[in-house]
Design an enzyme around this catalytic site. Structure first.
Site, PDB file in Angstrom:
ATOM      1  N   SER A   1      -5.278  -2.301  22.454  1.00 12.78           N
ATOM      2  CA  SER A   1      -4.986  -2.838  23.784  1.00 12.78           C
ATOM      3  C   SER A   1      -6.016  -2.385  24.818  1.00 12.78           C
ATOM      4  O   SER A   1      -6.688  -1.365  24.638  1.00 12.78           O
ATOM      5  CB  SER A   1      -3.597  -2.365  24.211  1.00 12.78           C
ATOM      6  OG  SER A   1      -3.582  -0.953  24.251  1.00 12.78           O
ATOM      7  N   THR A   2      -6.090  -3.117  25.892  1.00 12.05           N
ATOM      8  CA  THR A   2      -7.012  -2.770  26.969  1.00 12.05           C
ATOM      9  C   THR A   2      -6.642  -1.409  27.563  1.00 12.05           C
ATOM     10  O   THR A   2      -7.520  -0.592  27.877  1.00 12.05           O
ATOM     11  CB  THR A   2      -6.988  -3.877  28.047  1.00 12.05           C
ATOM     12  OG1 THR A   2      -7.348  -5.108  27.397  1.00 12.05           O
ATOM     13  CG2 THR A   2      -7.970  -3.613  29.170  1.00 12.05           C
TER      14      THR A   2
ATOM     15  N   GLY B   1      -7.782   1.197  25.254  1.00 10.38           N
ATOM     16  CA  GLY B   1      -9.248   1.107  25.279  1.00 10.38           C
ATOM     17  C   GLY B   1      -9.821   1.983  26.381  1.00 10.38           C
ATOM     18  O   GLY B   1     -10.852   2.645  26.208  1.00 10.38           O
TER      19      GLY B   1
ATOM     20  N   GLU C   1     -12.757  -3.392  20.954  1.00 11.39           N
ATOM     21  CA  GLU C   1     -12.265  -4.741  20.623  1.00 11.39           C
ATOM     22  C   GLU C   1     -10.863  -4.830  21.200  1.00 11.39           C
ATOM     23  O   GLU C   1      -9.900  -4.346  20.599  1.00 11.39           O
ATOM     24  CB  GLU C   1     -12.242  -4.936  19.097  1.00 11.39           C
ATOM     25  CG  GLU C   1     -13.605  -4.905  18.436  1.00 11.39           C
ATOM     26  CD  GLU C   1     -14.344  -6.243  18.530  1.00 11.39           C
ATOM     27  OE1 GLU C   1     -13.707  -7.259  18.877  1.00 11.39           O
ATOM     28  OE2 GLU C   1     -15.559  -6.272  18.279  1.00 11.39           O
TER      29      GLU C   1
ATOM     30  N   CYS D   1      -4.862 -11.201  18.233  1.00 10.80           N
ATOM     31  CA  CYS D   1      -5.601 -10.919  19.481  1.00 10.80           C
ATOM     32  C   CYS D   1      -6.215 -12.169  20.067  1.00 10.80           C
ATOM     33  O   CYS D   1      -6.367 -12.276  21.280  1.00 10.80           O
ATOM     34  CB  CYS D   1      -6.685  -9.879  19.223  1.00 10.80           C
ATOM     35  SG  CYS D   1      -7.817 -10.343  17.912  1.00 10.80           S
TER      36      CYS D   1
HETATM   37  P1  NAD Z   1      -2.721  -0.063  20.800  1.00 11.74           P
HETATM   38  O1  NAD Z   1      -3.808   0.015  21.808  1.00 11.74           O
HETATM   39  O2  NAD Z   1      -1.339   0.306  21.207  1.00 11.74           O
HETATM   40  O3  NAD Z   1      -3.061   0.831  19.524  1.00 11.74           O
HETATM   41  C1  NAD Z   1      -4.288   0.764  18.832  1.00 11.74           C
HETATM   42  C2  NAD Z   1      -4.587   2.101  18.187  1.00 11.74           C
HETATM   43  O4  NAD Z   1      -4.677   3.107  19.186  1.00 11.74           O
HETATM   44  C3  NAD Z   1      -3.531   2.585  17.197  1.00 11.74           C
HETATM   45  O5  NAD Z   1      -4.189   3.107  16.062  1.00 11.74           O
HETATM   46  C4  NAD Z   1      -2.790   3.663  17.963  1.00 11.74           C
HETATM   47  O6  NAD Z   1      -2.330   4.692  17.125  1.00 11.74           O
HETATM   48  C5  NAD Z   1      -3.835   4.197  18.904  1.00 11.74           C
HETATM   49  N1  NAD Z   1      -3.258   4.669  20.176  1.00 11.74           N
HETATM   50  C6  NAD Z   1      -2.181   4.148  20.836  1.00 11.74           C
HETATM   51  N2  NAD Z   1      -1.969   4.819  21.990  1.00 11.74           N
HETATM   52  C7  NAD Z   1      -2.923   5.771  22.078  1.00 11.74           C
HETATM   53  C8  NAD Z   1      -3.262   6.775  23.037  1.00 11.74           C
HETATM   54  N3  NAD Z   1      -2.554   6.937  24.151  1.00 11.74           N
HETATM   55  N4  NAD Z   1      -4.329   7.571  22.805  1.00 11.74           N
HETATM   56  C9  NAD Z   1      -5.051   7.400  21.693  1.00 11.74           C
HETATM   57  N5  NAD Z   1      -4.794   6.474  20.737  1.00 11.74           N
HETATM   58  C10 NAD Z   1      -3.750   5.666  20.921  1.00 11.74           C
HETATM   59  O7  NAD Z   1      -2.789  -1.557  20.270  1.00 11.74           O
HETATM   60  P2  NAD Z   1      -1.830  -2.268  19.233  1.00 11.74           P
HETATM   61  O8  NAD Z   1      -0.481  -2.446  19.865  1.00 11.74           O
HETATM   62  O9  NAD Z   1      -1.907  -1.594  17.920  1.00 11.74           O
HETATM   63  O10 NAD Z   1      -2.543  -3.683  19.096  1.00 11.74           O
HETATM   64  C11 NAD Z   1      -2.291  -4.731  19.979  1.00 11.74           C
HETATM   65  C12 NAD Z   1      -3.441  -4.917  20.946  1.00 11.74           C
HETATM   66  O11 NAD Z   1      -4.666  -4.918  20.274  1.00 11.74           O
HETATM   67  C13 NAD Z   1      -3.356  -6.245  21.668  1.00 11.74           C
HETATM   68  O12 NAD Z   1      -3.734  -6.061  23.016  1.00 11.74           O
HETATM   69  C14 NAD Z   1      -4.398  -7.096  20.952  1.00 11.74           C
HETATM   70  O13 NAD Z   1      -4.913  -8.148  21.709  1.00 11.74           O
HETATM   71  C15 NAD Z   1      -5.426  -6.081  20.623  1.00 11.74           C
HETATM   72  N6  NAD Z   1      -6.222  -6.496  19.492  1.00 11.74           N
HETATM   73  C16 NAD Z   1      -7.536  -6.793  19.669  1.00 11.74           C
HETATM   74  C17 NAD Z   1      -8.278  -7.239  18.586  1.00 11.74           C
HETATM   75  C18 NAD Z   1      -9.724  -7.583  18.727  1.00 11.74           C
HETATM   76  O14 NAD Z   1     -10.363  -7.797  17.708  1.00 11.74           O
HETATM   77  N7  NAD Z   1     -10.278  -7.658  19.909  1.00 11.74           N
HETATM   78  C19 NAD Z   1      -7.683  -7.365  17.350  1.00 11.74           C
HETATM   79  C20 NAD Z   1      -6.356  -7.048  17.208  1.00 11.74           C
HETATM   80  C21 NAD Z   1      -5.606  -6.592  18.280  1.00 11.74           C
END
Ligand code: NAD
Length: 466
Positions: free
Chosen positions: A196-197, A200, A217, A251
């Site tokens: 997620s953003t 990110g 990403e 995504c």
């Molecule tokens: P997320 O950001 O919640 O989690 C992604 C990863 O980050 C996981 O491995 C998680 O354990 C870790 N994480 C979560 N919170 C954290 C924190 N506070 N500190 C450090 N690490 C942390 O995302 P998600 O819910 O797994 O995925 C959904 C999001 O990802 C959506 O916004 C989607 O659009 C995006 N996404 C983007 C792409 C792309 O290729 N651009 C692909 C798939 C998903």
């Protein structure tokens, strides 16, 4: 070796041991890189059924969608990397200017070192393996962190990867926020984050402490514009396919549709009909429709439907116990409603009428830059106009999702939807440093260059350096 959450993670020791492997130089030769890519391909073949089952367990994913998106697509990318890595590794010779001649100059790609790959849960196999594969093709060691929200896939990755890859160069760390935070505190040579953003931003802040390069990403709201000249039957089918794939948890799913007012009702009718054609009159009973990953996300989607989501033209049902949100079309939600403010990431498709393509472009450019943009139109001038007037990670014309497939197209976001890109050569490049190497011989050694700087020398230098 697998570091999993029951044992406290010692990120510093892990970092050191992988760095020792990298410094030994054994990850650099082409043979090592090819062996890792071949290992990943073997794993995808040997474990296909196990992975399909894990995806069913985590996401209620239809078999076809698991094969297509997580297994087939990954195998194609692995094949592409294996085919080309030998030529990408080769130094590129470049011309030198008169000022440094005689000399030769080359750009030499070298691996960055030890890289951290953090994956999300929605395509938990593809989005872990493909960045890892690019990093390995570029000769790096990898720490791979699958998402804790897809626990069956995370466990499968942790069990399988050490069996097929050099276990001293690749380590899977299972875990949640705490473990990821510990990993992020370390100095890595690259961080590749998909998610997620909001997270990110957390990754970018952590990376900044060590000036670590990152690829982010991310997600966001990917718009679809349908012009009156589009073939509406095809548009409805392709939008519905891209939206309801993986129950909308993609995504680059079309987040919402902007459609020329004059064809709006027609499109809505066709989208609703398409849902029935794909999933029958009771999509909950269909084997071709997935489930929402967990209750938190299901409640989030329920909330989006409750709060001014517009008129429901199809679907709208939620069965929390079954993780089910029906494929849903809503018409004319307020642009201020949560469903139009947040990334939906579920099977809800808002449709809004616009006066024309200019109005659609204004709507899109007033919002954060999306990861994907879809344009459906029969008129080439409209397609070119929309592409030219907007900015997005990628564009797919008269189809959804498919611009992700060709390995030759870099995949990544722009602005809020991310930075950097991968797939094919782009992935090899982000995990490589392009080192400039200039080689000269001892002779000739023109004295002109060196002090003392006389007026005569300056005159000659000014003539050369014009
Ligand atoms: P997320 O950001 O919640 O989690 C992604 C990863 O980050 C996981 O491995 C998680 O354990 C870790 N994480 C979560 N919170 C954290 C924190 N506070 N500190 C450090 N690490 C942390 O995302 P998600 O819910 O797994 O995925 C959904 C999001 O990802 C959506 O916004 C989607 O659009 C995006 N996404 C983007 C792409 C792309 O290729 N651009 C692909 C798939 C998903």
């Amino acid at each position: 070796m697998t570091a999993s959450s029951p044992v406290p993670l010692d990120a510093t020791t892990l970092n050191k041991s992988l760095r020792a492997t990298f410094e030994s130089g054994r990850t650099r030769p082409l043979a090592w890189r090819q062996a890792q890519l071949a290992g990943l391909r073997r794993m995808m073949d040997d474990a296909a059924e196990e992975l399909v089952e894990a995806l069913r367990s985590d996401l209620g994913r239809p078999r076809m969608e698991s094969y297509g998106a997580d297994i087939g697509h990954t195998k194609i990318e692995l094949r592409h990397l294996a085919k080309h890595v030998g030529s990408w590794m080769k130094p590129t010779r470049v011309r030198v200017p008169l000022t440094v001649a005689p000399a030769t100059a080359r750009i030499v790609p070298e691996p960055l070192g030890v890289v951290l790959v953090i994956a999300p849960w929605n395509y938990p196999v593809q989005l872990l393996i493909e960045p890892m594969a690019a990093a390995l093709a570029a000769g790096n060691c990898v720490v791979a962190k699958p998402s804790e929200l897809a626990p069956a896939c995370s466990a499968a990755m942790a069990r399988l990867l050490p069996l097929y890859l050099d276990p001293e160069a690749v380590v899977v760390v299972e875990g949640g926020v705490e473990d990821t935070t510990a990993l992020l505190a370390e100095r890595w040579d690259h961080i590749f984050f998909t998610g997620s953003t909001a997270v990110g931003r957390v990754v970018a802040v952590a990376a900044a402490q060590h000036l670590t390069p990152t690829v982010l990403e991310l997600g966001g709201k990917s718009p679809t514009y349908v012009h009156a000249s589009a073939n509406l039957d095809v548009a409805a089918r392709r939008i519905a396919w891209g939206k309801f794939l993986n129950a909308g948890q993609t995504c680059i799913a079309p987040d919402y549709v902007l459609v020329d007012e004059e064809v709006k009702d027609d499109l809505v009718t066709k989208l609703a009909a398409q849902i029935t054609e794909f999933y029958g009159t009771d999509p909950q009973a269909s084997d071709s429709f997935g489930r929402i990953v967990n209750e938190r996300h299901l409640r989030r989607l329920e909330g989006l439907l409750a709060a001014g989501a517009g008129t429901i033209a199809a679907g709208g049902q939620v069965d929390a116990g079954a993780g089910y949100v029906a494929p849903t079309i809503t018409v004319e939600p307020s642009p201020e409603a949560p469903v139009m403010q947040e990334e939906i990431f579920g099977p809800i498709l808002p449709v809004l009428g616009v006066a024309n393509s200019r109005a659609a472009e204004a709507f899109i450019t007033a919002r954060p830059k999306p990861l994907a943009l879809y344009v459906f139109a029969g008129r080439g001038d409209v397609i070119d106009e929309v592409i030219g007037a907007t900015s997005s990670g990628g564009v797919c014309v008269n189809q959804t999702i498919m611009h992700l497939l060709p390995s030759n197209l870099p995949f990544g976001g722009v602005g809020d939807s991310g930075m950097g890109a991968y797939h094919g050569r782009a992935g090899f490049d982000v995990f490589s440093h392009r080192k400039s190497v200039l080689k000269k011989r001892s002779k000739p050694d023109l004295k002109l260059l060196y002090p003392p700087y006389t007026p005569k020398v300056e005159k000659i230098a000014r003539r050369i350096l014009r």
